[in-house]
Scaffold this active site. Structure first.
Site, short mmCIF file in Angstrom:
data_model
loop_
_atom_site.label_atom_id
_atom_site.label_comp_id
_atom_site.label_asym_id
_atom_site.label_seq_id
_atom_site.Cartn_x
_atom_site.Cartn_y
_atom_site.Cartn_z
N GLY A 20 0.82 -1.22 0.00
CA GLY A 20 0.00 0.00 0.00
C GLY A 20 0.84 1.25 0.00
O GLY A 20 0.50 2.24 0.65
N ALA A 21 1.93 1.24 -0.78
CA ALA A 21 2.90 2.35 -0.74
C ALA A 21 2.47 3.55 -1.55
O ALA A 21 3.15 4.58 -1.51
CB ALA A 21 4.26 1.85 -1.25
N ASN A 22 1.37 3.47 -2.26
CA ASN A 22 1.00 4.57 -3.15
C ASN A 22 0.15 5.65 -2.49
O ASN A 22 -0.08 6.70 -3.10
CB ASN A 22 0.23 4.03 -4.37
CG ASN A 22 -1.04 3.30 -3.98
OD1 ASN A 22 -0.97 2.15 -3.55
ND2 ASN A 22 -2.19 3.94 -4.11
N GLY A 24 -1.53 7.44 1.52
CA GLY A 24 -1.63 7.47 2.97
C GLY A 24 -0.31 7.25 3.68
O GLY A 24 0.74 7.77 3.30
N ILE A 25 -0.37 6.45 4.73
CA ILE A 25 0.78 6.20 5.58
C ILE A 25 1.88 5.47 4.80
O ILE A 25 3.07 5.76 4.98
CB ILE A 25 0.34 5.39 6.81
CG1 ILE A 25 -0.49 6.29 7.72
CG2 ILE A 25 1.53 4.83 7.57
CD1 ILE A 25 -1.31 5.54 8.72
N GLY A 26 1.50 4.55 3.92
CA GLY A 26 2.50 3.85 3.13
C GLY A 26 3.28 4.78 2.22
O GLY A 26 4.49 4.62 2.05
N SER A 149 -4.38 -0.97 14.49
CA SER A 149 -5.20 0.24 14.63
C SER A 149 -5.74 0.31 16.05
O SER A 149 -5.90 -0.72 16.73
CB SER A 149 -6.36 0.20 13.63
OG SER A 149 -7.35 1.16 13.93
N TYR A 174 -13.94 -4.60 10.71
CA TYR A 174 -12.66 -3.88 10.67
C TYR A 174 -11.88 -4.10 11.96
O TYR A 174 -10.68 -4.39 11.95
CB TYR A 174 -12.91 -2.38 10.45
CG TYR A 174 -11.64 -1.57 10.39
CD1 TYR A 174 -10.72 -1.75 9.36
CD2 TYR A 174 -11.35 -0.61 11.37
CE1 TYR A 174 -9.55 -0.99 9.30
CE2 TYR A 174 -10.20 0.15 11.32
CZ TYR A 174 -9.30 -0.05 10.28
OH TYR A 174 -8.14 0.70 10.23
#
Length: 302
Positions: A20-22, A24-26, A149, A174
């Site tokens: 998920g590097a694209n 937010g946090i990533g 989380s 979640y």
């Protein structure tokens, strides 16, 4: 602690995988680590969004070492293909940052029929970690960092209905997936220590950070504006766990401010259930059965 981006040690020569590097946090973690010299493998579900994120970082950091690889954690074939590709191209990995996730969507099923949140957030990362553990063990001091989380506090592992075949609650689902992330990270450390492996496992959470995940929630943008910290601040616990000498094996870190919602990285308070060995072992066994990835023994340090 008063650990800031200035304290990130030099990462030259290290190879770091970020799911998920694209966004937010990533995305923020990718920037911080690339700026310190790491070769970051950006594992992204959307190659188009991944390319756009990579171009944005390269514009700011022309010397950044970034490699984009497709990875859909909701599809175990994609997870296996990604792992095979990394084995073909790399002899070792220094860090696996299990960051990608989905939050509170309508009931959706993965390619294997899993509820999307437990399938993506937990089972996908469980399989990925197992498939890359030998590469992490080949590094001098490999690390697995798993993003949980604050929502883990409202979760329970529903062994009688793990996939929400009955009445679905998007937020409880979640919470279940984020509790599973934390339990996996801590149980993985116990197993690594038992086997004398050179890899450590650390869990983190980002507090309340303004990312794209909240934008689709009712009132999400308003709450982000009023209460959230910037996503770059939310990435600091992940980067701390991935790089800092102070990060303890089996530790859990998040923002150190009020209610762990914002602030600099500090030890976080896990829910007591997160350390229930019986539940953790049962979750591990179920995860092996569902993914087909079996951790027979964690490899010893190279």
């Amino acid at each position: 602690m008063s650990w800031t981006p200035r304290d990130i040690p030099d990462q030259s020569g290290k190879t770091i995988v970020i799911t998920g590097a694209n966004s937010g946090i990533g995305f923020e973690a990718t920037k911080l680590l690339a700026d310190k010299g790491a070769h970051v493998i950006m594992a992204c579900r959307s190659t188009a969004r991944g390319e756009a994120a990579r171009a944005q970082i390269m514009q700011a950091l022309p010397g950044a070492k970034l490699t984009l690889k497709p990875l859909d954690l909701s599809d175990l074939k994609s997870v296996r293909d990604f792992a095979h590709t990394l084995h073909d191209e790399f002899d070792s990995l220094d860090v696996l940052l299990n960051n990608a996730g989905v939050m509170a969507p309508p009931l959706t099923r993965t390619s294997e029929g899993f509820e999307l949140q437990i399938g993506t957030n937990h089972l996908g990362h469980f399989a990925l970690t197992g498939l890359l553990l030998d590469l992490l063990s080949a590094a001098p001091a490999g690390r697995v960092v798993t993003v949980s989380s604050l929502a883990h506090r409202m979760g329970n592992i529903r062994f009688d209905d793990l996939q929400w075949q009955k009445k679905y609650s998007r937020w409880l689902a979640y919470g279940q997936s984020k509790l599973a992330n934390l339990m996996f990270a801590r149980d993985l450390q116990r197993r690594l220590q038992r086997d004398g492996a050179g890899v450590i496992s650390v869990a983190v959470h980002p507090g309340y950070s303004a990312t794209h995940l909240q934008d689709t929630m009712p009132g999400g943008k308003v709450f982000n504006a009023l209460f959230a910290q910037h996503q770059s601040q939310g990435a600091l616990p992940s980067v701390f766990a991935a790089t800092a000498a102070q990060a303890s094996p089996g530790g859990y870190y998040g923002p150190g401010g009020w209610m762990e919602l914002r602030g600099l990285p500090a030890p976080a308070r896990p829910r007591k259930l997160a350390d229930n060995h019986d539940v953790a072992q049962r979750l591990w066994q179920v995860s092996e059965q569902l993914t087909g990835v079996r951790y027979l023994s964690t490899p010893a340090a190279a």
